[in-house]
Scaffold this motif. Structure first.
Motif, PDB file in Angstrom:
ATOM      1  N   ASN A 176       0.804  -1.208   0.000  1.00  0.00           N
ATOM      2  CA  ASN A 176       0.000   0.000   0.000  1.00  0.00           C
ATOM      3  C   ASN A 176       0.845   1.270   0.000  1.00  0.00           C
ATOM      4  OD1 ASN A 176      -2.079   1.765   0.184  1.00  0.00           O
ATOM      5  ND2 ASN A 176      -2.780   1.117   2.209  1.00  0.00           N
ATOM      6  N   TYR A 177       1.499   1.527  -1.123  1.00  0.00           N
ATOM      7  CA  TYR A 177       2.134   2.826  -1.343  1.00  0.00           C
ATOM      8  C   TYR A 177       2.249   3.038  -2.840  1.00  0.00           C
ATOM      9  CZ  TYR A 177       6.839   0.829  -2.217  1.00  0.00           C
ATOM     10  OH  TYR A 177       7.916   0.161  -2.726  1.00  0.00           O
ATOM     11  N   GLU A 178       2.866   4.120  -3.246  1.00  0.00           N
ATOM     12  CA  GLU A 178       2.748   4.539  -4.640  1.00  0.00           C
ATOM     13  C   GLU A 178       3.159   3.470  -5.633  1.00  0.00           C
ATOM     14  OE1 GLU A 178       3.935   6.568  -8.438  1.00  0.00           O
ATOM     15  OE2 GLU A 178       5.215   5.508  -7.054  1.00  0.00           O
ATOM     16  N   TYR A 179       4.258   2.762  -5.359  1.00  0.00           N
ATOM     17  CA  TYR A 179       4.712   1.746  -6.302  1.00  0.00           C
ATOM     18  C   TYR A 179       3.637   0.678  -6.514  1.00  0.00           C
ATOM     19  CZ  TYR A 179       6.914  -2.666  -7.625  1.00  0.00           C
ATOM     20  OH  TYR A 179       7.192  -3.863  -8.207  1.00  0.00           O
ATOM     21  N   GLY A 180       3.084   0.184  -5.412  1.00  0.00           N
ATOM     22  CA  GLY A 180       2.065  -0.849  -5.497  1.00  0.00           C
ATOM     23  C   GLY A 180       0.799  -0.351  -6.169  1.00  0.00           C
ATOM     24  N   GLN A 181       0.367   0.863  -5.777  1.00  0.00           N
ATOM     25  CA  GLN A 181      -0.854   1.428  -6.354  1.00  0.00           C
ATOM     26  C   GLN A 181      -0.680   1.631  -7.854  1.00  0.00           C
ATOM     27  OE1 GLN A 181      -0.771   4.885  -3.947  1.00  0.00           O
ATOM     28  NE2 GLN A 181      -1.541   3.829  -2.124  1.00  0.00           N
ATOM     29  N   SER A 182       0.508   2.150  -8.225  1.00  0.00           N
ATOM     30  CA  SER A 182       0.770   2.443  -9.624  1.00  0.00           C
ATOM     31  C   SER A 182       0.792   1.145 -10.437  1.00  0.00           C
ATOM     32  CB  SER A 182       2.096   3.200  -9.712  1.00  0.00           C
ATOM     33  OG  SER A 182       2.545   3.228 -11.027  1.00  0.00           O
ATOM     34  N   ALA A 183       1.471   0.110  -9.930  1.00  0.00           N
ATOM     35  CA  ALA A 183       1.532  -1.158 -10.645  1.00  0.00           C
ATOM     36  C   ALA A 183       0.128  -1.741 -10.807  1.00  0.00           C
ATOM     37  CB  ALA A 183       2.429  -2.138  -9.898  1.00  0.00           C
TER      38      ALA A 183
ATOM     39  N   ALA B 206      -1.827  -4.107   1.093  1.00  0.00           N
ATOM     40  CA  ALA B 206      -1.256  -4.485   2.387  1.00  0.00           C
ATOM     41  C   ALA B 206      -0.221  -3.464   2.811  1.00  0.00           C
ATOM     42  CB  ALA B 206      -0.604  -5.863   2.272  1.00  0.00           C
ATOM     43  N   PRO B 207      -0.198  -3.123   4.102  1.00  0.00           N
ATOM     44  CA  PRO B 207       0.838  -2.174   4.542  1.00  0.00           C
ATOM     45  C   PRO B 207       2.234  -2.732   4.257  1.00  0.00           C
ATOM     46  CG  PRO B 207      -0.533  -2.901   6.404  1.00  0.00           C
ATOM     47  CD  PRO B 207      -1.030  -3.596   5.206  1.00  0.00           C
TER      48      PRO B 207
ATOM     49  N   LEU C  24      -8.272  -8.929  14.986  1.00  0.00           N
ATOM     50  CA  LEU C  24      -9.554  -9.225  14.346  1.00  0.00           C
ATOM     51  C   LEU C  24      -9.994  -8.079  13.433  1.00  0.00           C
ATOM     52  CD1 LEU C  24     -11.712 -11.004  17.070  1.00  0.00           C
ATOM     53  CD2 LEU C  24     -10.533 -11.988  15.114  1.00  0.00           C
ATOM     54  N   VAL C  25      -9.830  -6.858  13.927  1.00  0.00           N
ATOM     55  CA  VAL C  25     -10.235  -5.716  13.094  1.00  0.00           C
ATOM     56  C   VAL C  25      -9.495  -5.755  11.763  1.00  0.00           C
ATOM     57  CG1 VAL C  25     -10.062  -3.213  12.863  1.00  0.00           C
ATOM     58  CG2 VAL C  25     -10.947  -4.202  14.968  1.00  0.00           C
ATOM     59  N   LYS C  26      -8.183  -6.043  11.833  1.00  0.00           N
ATOM     60  CA  LYS C  26      -7.400  -6.101  10.595  1.00  0.00           C
ATOM     61  C   LYS C  26      -7.865  -7.252   9.712  1.00  0.00           C
ATOM     62  CE  LYS C  26      -3.090  -3.954  11.940  1.00  0.00           C
ATOM     63  NZ  LYS C  26      -1.648  -4.133  11.985  1.00  0.00           N
ATOM     64  N   ALA C  27      -8.075  -8.424  10.333  1.00  0.00           N
ATOM     65  CA  ALA C  27      -8.492  -9.585   9.541  1.00  0.00           C
ATOM     66  C   ALA C  27      -9.831  -9.316   8.851  1.00  0.00           C
ATOM     67  CB  ALA C  27      -8.590 -10.818  10.431  1.00  0.00           C
TER      68      ALA C  27
ATOM     69  N   LEU D  99      -3.553  -0.158   7.229  1.00  0.00           N
ATOM     70  CA  LEU D  99      -2.396   0.700   7.471  1.00  0.00           C
ATOM     71  C   LEU D  99      -2.520   1.436   8.808  1.00  0.00           C
ATOM     72  CD1 LEU D  99       0.116   1.529   5.785  1.00  0.00           C
ATOM     73  CD2 LEU D  99      -1.166   3.530   5.066  1.00  0.00           C
ATOM     74  N   VAL D 100      -3.751   1.688   9.224  1.00  0.00           N
ATOM     75  CA  VAL D 100      -3.930   2.586  10.366  1.00  0.00           C
ATOM     76  C   VAL D 100      -4.986   2.072  11.356  1.00  0.00           C
ATOM     77  CG1 VAL D 100      -5.645   4.037   9.251  1.00  0.00           C
ATOM     78  CG2 VAL D 100      -4.090   5.061  10.924  1.00  0.00           C
TER      79      VAL D 100
END
Lengths: 398, 249, 625
Positions: A169-176, A199-200, C252-255, C277-278
């Motif tokens: 989940n950042y620019e490279y992934g979004q762009s691809a 995914a983070p 669980l929240v993430k899953a 992410l957050v």
């Protein structure tokens, strides 16, 4: 107050002696050495190999190349400060390097502002040569759009309707992910559906992601994750059977940096871009590999190729320009032809992007290790948008 | 005449256990009243209900007829209630004078100013107050260095900064030597008389209580069991029983 | 529905190791009150050690032995760290241990790089638990089942241990009531060391158990530490059950976010997976707003006594005015004497000096915790950059940046001042992370992870010396304002609220409002620093509001000396200069930086300025006597 005098004393200590060697051409190399050592340690080795070769052959224009390596602490702010130091104190002829896209863009913009030549080696973001491209910034590595474009014909051949996309989940992934959707949709006549999982970076919950893909009943998977995320994704996918009867198309996964750690987890049959280091036997690559192995007693990684090709390109450019005058160097970079370990590459004049390509093939397991099979080299010039498209993309710069 | 402090039917319980079970009493201006009782009698709870630390379940607290029940400590300060603490509370990183100045700034609504030096605010008035409690010679010392007895006197000076109509003192002489106790209580009594303010204090030391209180209120098990002049209370049978511990028999 | 059930199992498996790591941190905090930043590093070491042992033997003994060995080895390291470093600085102001542990993070990271190399190391699968079983018709890894069982088993084992043993009693006593520990006649030193070792064991053990699930990488330390803090805070500091419940909730929240994927709501496509992410920070913020002490936490009755080192301030003396004047003149003449790069570096120092001084206003003068000051730096930078991109001029853009950070600090501050201590500090962190993730993901406006480029000042200030003078004027004014506040009634009222909150209430000060004002003011000043930063670099990306930026500021303030005027400024200068110099001159600069910070902390336990002040004060006393 006391602070200031302290500061002054500290700065006196920091100044050091101004370097004044006239018999060398200095290159300022900025990279996230500490933050991304897996890629950048081999990169630096490749870099030094090329520099040694050039200097052993008498240097360029009678001068030796000298590189000043600087760590950018993986932040654009520090990278810009380091660039200032290299330019104003070390008087380098040009700056090069960067790994992270945000750092690359920041240094690129700095180059434009300070009118310094910047040869970006690794950052993949499309913006570097397109949307925010400028006259002073050139880039070696095939960008995200090009990398994705290399895989699209293979993906299209699979004829699958429902694609799952997993990306960091950042620019490279979004762009691809966006390029993939755009290219696939334009290639297909019947509707293709996409199911996305962002995914983070470095923190993928692989079990849940694999489960979600299975539950979404995808027919095929496009993977953009790399590094630790890739390894987690592969292991969970193997355990939970995501890859049985479900083809996977994956960016960068064939690069030794990412493939080597997978060992016996290597998912056979994945269609990937990468670098089959031990199997490329073109004369230029064999020479490079042999020299590298001789010097370091280790095989090169993709980073080594990138470092090596960057120095070779800089040397060729300097030979062509015959001067470290910025305008002359800019001119020399355009349409510069260089022999890289991947064969001849050209630095395009229209968008300052080199045509260095990548290898597309399939993953296989051999002796408990991952290898690429059925590979072929895809020249970077074959995966470029049309010149009109490039012009349009670069028009939004400035 | 309206009493300075009027307590009516004050109740408070904690998790079902009643600590204060309905108390009524009052304190008049210029009068020093002691609130006493054995441990667990509910006097501390009662005290905290008045000073705003706790909110009562029922009942009311009035100041000169004005209902001040459940008001926050800040609001009580504005209404003219001042207090000192059992364990002295002062601002350790300031000088003695600055402690008083800050209370004066708060009283005069200038504690949030940002365009002047704090130490220039109300310095003369602070010195008067410090003089009143006999701390004038120590006014420039960091209050962290002060002796315990001096800290108590500083608290009193700070408490006088808002020209209070009611002064609440929680165990004012705790931890002091006998000489210091008399000195401090004499000071408090003088203030109470001169300024016509109502003084309510809790106290463990019976000598202090009987010597300085005009009136004594005795609590036990959450109830008021006796009140009156010292000699009346001294003679009270129930009070004697409570303090001799014979109520259990 | 079955999909949801399987996602629940996924969540529970993830919760197990999170719980183990978090409960270790929680125990350490409960007893020693140390905010241990290095806990993630201990976790990382656990994974690496387990990897080494497992691959060395290559069999089941190696794997399970490696898991235990990792726990024990990390516990031993914990003992060394506690005895050699932390024990020496317990008397120092609170939070100083925090920067000692931050220094450890740097050192351990480089040590791991040196020992294990830069490449990711994917460990073997757990012997006996390599495959999957069918659950609700879906293959589910047997190892994940084992983790779920282990997590619950460890919860019961720890609970029993703490309920039934004398050590457990002491541990509870130390967490809940300091006076009781003293009454029990405990050897406090031994207790602290033992608890630290136990916490480290759990970190190493929890890390080792992750070996079959993820590779050992050099980023694991910082990747997990924030999550672990969040778990500890949501659960309630020092609470065992709390840590467990919080780990489960977050996982669980993430899953479920992942399980939901893309959902169309009210005609808008929403990607739930992006929330991962957050998610933990949103949960934490919500919990803290409604439960100020976490789910199972109690307010701490006895925070570790910290020595008040501040002496009365009064008015600036003539000597101080004179030194200020001389200092300013020296600072102004800097570009005349030194080269261009000195101006560039000094500009950075000025910006960070203001950033640190504004943080000092909160954590020093007002005595409040803040782990998320980068939020205001970042918003100042983004506000200015976005305004500049929208065509505003230089000065209006700066104003926009400051306005944005002021607005945010007013809103966030309103919530934060309702909490206290570490909970408040963690809420500031949650807000900062929420800001970061918005900036990071809102590609259309903020440029996402790439950030914004092309934010340069007008021609006049593109000269580095001129920009330095401008920064000196603006940041200098900001720092002076921070100093000035301390001398004003507002500053006194803030210090009063810090020194004795009950007393402050009793003299009619609205403590909460004062703190809110301090928060807003500090946020705005942090925003000034951020806005100038954007223009000094020409580009910004989300790292301006990320956790490392907040930590840097904390390190600067504490290194220089909390509760001293010069402290943050000196800290900023020393830290920035050290980092610049070391990064240029040594390869393992991170470890060297860590070692130097550690040394400075030991030599100057009250911060550089604070220690020098008390040294001169005691010398004066001695000469007077």
């Amino acid at each position: 107050m006391k602070t200031k005098s302290f500061l002054l004393a500290a700065l006196i200590a920091a100044v050091g002696l101004p370097a004044s060697a006239q018999s060398t051409i200095k290159i300022g190399e900025i990279n996230s050495y500490k933050a991304q050592p897996a890629f950048l340690e081999p990169y630096k080795k490749g870099w030094e190999l090329a520099q040694d070769e050039i200097n052993a052959a008498g240097g360029v224009n009678g001068k030796k190349l000298e590189t000043i390596f600087r760590d950018d602490n993986a932040t654009p702010g520090d990278a810009v400060r380091v660039a200032e130091e290299l330019v104003s104190r070390e008087k380098v002829a040009l700056v090069s390097g960067t790994f992270l896209s945000n750092v690359g863009l920041a240094v690129g913009d700095f180059a434009k502002q300070r009118k310094v030549l910047f040869i970006a080696s690794e950052p993949l973001t499309d913006k570097l040569t397109w949307a925010t491209g400028n006259d002073y910034t050139f880039r070696l590595r095939a960008n995200t759009a090009m990398q994705t474009a290399m895989l699209v014909p293979e993906a299209a051949k699979l004829n699958k309707k429902r694609w799952g996309i997993v990306y960091p989940n950042y620019e490279y992934g979004q762009s691809a992910a966006n390029w993939f959707k755009k290219y696939m949709t334009s290639q297909s006549t019947s509707g293709i559906e996409f199911v996305e999982q962002a995914a983070p970076l470095g923190k993928i919950d692989a079990g849940s992601v694999v489960q979600a893909m299975l539950d979404a009943k995808v027919d095929a998977v496009f993977n953009v994750t790399f590094g630790a995320d890739l390894q987690k994704f592969v292991r969970e996918g193997n355990t939970r059977g995501l890859f049985t009867n479900r083809p996977v198309v994956s960016l960068l996964s064939g690069e030794p940096e990412y493939l080597d750690t997978l060992k016996d987890e290597t998912p056979a049959g994945w269609i990937v871009t990468g670098y089959p280091v031990m199997e490329i036997n073109t004369p230029e690559h064999k020479a490079f590999r042999d020299a590298y192995q001789k010097k370091y007693n280790d095989y090169p990684r993709l980073g080594s190729v990138v470092g090596y090709a960057t120095v070779k390109s800089i040397a060729a450019m300097l030979k062509k320009s015959g001067s470290t005058d910025v305008a002359k160097m800019q001119g020399a970079m355009k349409n510069l032809e260089v022999m890289s370990p991947f064969g001849k590459i050209t630095w395009r004049a229209q968008d300052h992007q080199s045509t260095m390509g990548a290898y597309v093939g399939k993953l296989a397991k051999k002796d408990g290790k991952g290898v690429m099979v059925d590979w072929r080299y895809v020249d970077g010039k074959t995966v470029q948008p049309t010149d009109d498209e490039v012009k349009r993309l670069r028009a939004s710069a400035k | 005449m309206t009493p300075a402090l009027d307590i009516l039917g004050l109740k408070k319980s904690f998790g079902g256990v009643a600590a204060v079970k309905g108390i009524d009493f009052n304190v008049n201006a210029g009068e020093a009243v002691a609130l006493i009782g054995p441990n667990g009698a509910g006097k501390t709870t009662c005290f905290n209900l008045i000073n705003g630390q706790l909110k009562p379940d029922a009942g009311s607290v009035s100041l000169f007829g004005e209902n001040i029940t459940s008001r926050s400590p800040e609001a009580l300060f504005r209404a003219g209630v001042a207090r000192t603490f059992q364990i002295t509370a002062t601002f350790a990183t300031m000088t003695v004078r600055e402690n008083v100045q800050l209370a004066l700034m708060s009283h005069n609504g200038s504690a949030t100013k940002v365009f002047c030096f704090a130490t220039s605010q109300h310095a003369a008035r602070a010195d008067v107050l410090l003089n009143d409690v006999g701390l004038q010679s120590q006014s420039s010392r960091p209050c962290a260095e002060l002796a315990y007895g001096d800290l108590k006197r500083l608290e009193l000076a700070v408490a006088l900064a808002n020209d209070p109509r009611l002064l609440l003192m929680d165990e004012p002489t705790a931890g002091m030597s006998p000489q210091e106790r008399d000195g401090l209580m004499q000071l408090a009594l003088t203030v109470c008389r001169e300024r016509k303010l109502a003084l309510l204090f809790t106290e463990h030391d019976m000598d202090v209580v009987f010597k300085f209180a005009d009136r004594i209120i005795v609590m036990n098990r959450g109830r008021l069991i006796a009140q009156g002049r010292p000699d009346e209370v001294r003679a009270n049978e129930e009070v004697r029983k409570v303090y001799l511990g014979s109520t259990h028999v | 529905m079955t999909a949801l059930l399987v996602q629940t199992l996924n969540g529970l498996a993830a919760a197990s190791s999170l719980f183990l790591v978090a409960v270790g941190l929680s125990l350490i905090f409960g007893v020693t009150r140390i905010v241990n930043f290095a806990h993630g590093s201990f976790y990382m070491l656990g994974v690496y050690i387990a990897y080494s042992v497992a691959t060395y033997f290559g069999n089941a003994f190696g794997f399970w032995g490696g898991v235990l060995a990792a726990g024990v080895a990390v516990a031993l390291l914990g003992v060394i760290v506690e005895v050699a470093i932390l024990r020496r600085i317990y008397a120092a102001p609170e939070l100083l241990q925090l920067i000692a542990t931050f220094a450890l993070v740097l050192i351990i990271k480089d040590a791991a790089l040196y020992i294990w190399g830069p490449e990711d190391l994917l460990g073997p699968r757990a012997p006996g638990f390599t495959g999957a079983v069918e659950i609700f018709g879906r293959p589910f890894p047997t190892y994940d089942l084992l983790l779920i069982v282990l997590g619950v088993a460890m919860l019961f084992a720890l609970t029993t241990f703490i309920k039934r043993t004398r050590f457990g009693l002491l541990l509870r006593a130390a967490t809940e009531d300091r006076e009781m520990t003293d009454a029990l006649g405990v050897n406090q030193k031994l207790l602290f060391t033992a608890v630290f070792a136990l916490g480290c064991f759990l970190a190493g053990f929890g890390g080792a158990l992750q070996l079959p699930r993820e590779p050992a990488t050099l980023n694991m330390d910082l990747n997990i530490i924030a999550d672990v803090f969040v778990v500890v805070v949501i659960g309630g500091l020092g609470s065992l059950y709390g840590a467990f419940v919080a780990a489960v909730i977050i996982s669980l929240v993430k899953a479920y976010c992942i399980g939901l994927g893309n959902v169309a709501m009210f005609g808008v496509e929403f990607e739930f997976s992006k929330l991962t992410l957050v998610a933990e920070f949103i949960v934490m913020a919500l919990v803290l707003v409604f439960k100020p002490n976490g789910l199972f936490g109690r307010p701490f009755s006895h925070p570790r006594a910290s020595e008040v080192i501040e002496t009365p301030i009064g008015k600036p003396s003539n000597v101080q005015y004179a030194t200020l004047l001389v200092g300013l003149m020296l600072a102004a003449s800097l570009p005349l004497v030194f080269d261009e790069y000195t101006s560039v570096l000094a500009t950075d120092v000025l910006i960070f000096a203001l950033f640190a001084a504004s943080l000092g206003l909160i954590i020093g003068t007002a005595g409040l915790g803040s782990f998320g000051h980068a939020a205001y730096f970042g918003l100042g930078a983004y506000g200015a950059a976005l305004a500049a991109k929208a065509g505003f001029g230089f000065a209006p853009s700066l104003v926009c940046g400051v306005a944005l950070s002021l607005t945010a600090s007013i809103v966030f501050g309103w919530f934060c001042v309702r909490l206290s201590g570490t909970y408040m500090a963690m809420l500031t962190l949650a807000f900062a992370q929420i800001v970061w993730s918005i900036v990071f993901q809102w590609d259309a406006v903020t440029g996402g992870s790439n950030g914004i480029v092309g934010v340069w000042p007008p021609e006049l200030f593109s000269d580095r010396d001129n920009f330095y003078w401008l920064a000196l004027a603006l940041c200098g004014a900001g720092v002076l304002f921070c100093w000035w506040i301390v001398y004003t009634p507002l500053g006194y009222a803030l210090r009063a609220s810090r020194d004795s909150q009950v007393k402050a209430h009793a003299i009619g000060l609205s403590v909460m409002r004062l703190q809110w004002a301090a928060f807003a003011l500090a946020g705005a000043l942090g925003g000034v620093a951020g806005a100038i930063y954007a223009f000094s670099k020409g580009s910004i990306s989300p790292d301006v509001s990320a956790i490392p930026r907040s930590v840097d500021a904390l390190v600067m303030v504490l290194l220089g000396g909390i509760n001293t005027l010069l402290g943050p400024v000196v800290g900023a200068a020393v830290f920035t200069w050290l980092q610049d110099t070391l990064a240029r001159s040594t390869e393992y600069w991170r470890a060297v930086l860590g070692a130097i910070i550690l040394l400075l902390v030991m030599v100057f336990p009250k911060g550089i300025v604070g220690s020098i002040q008390s040294l001169t004060a005691s010398m004066k006393k001695r000469s007077a006597a």
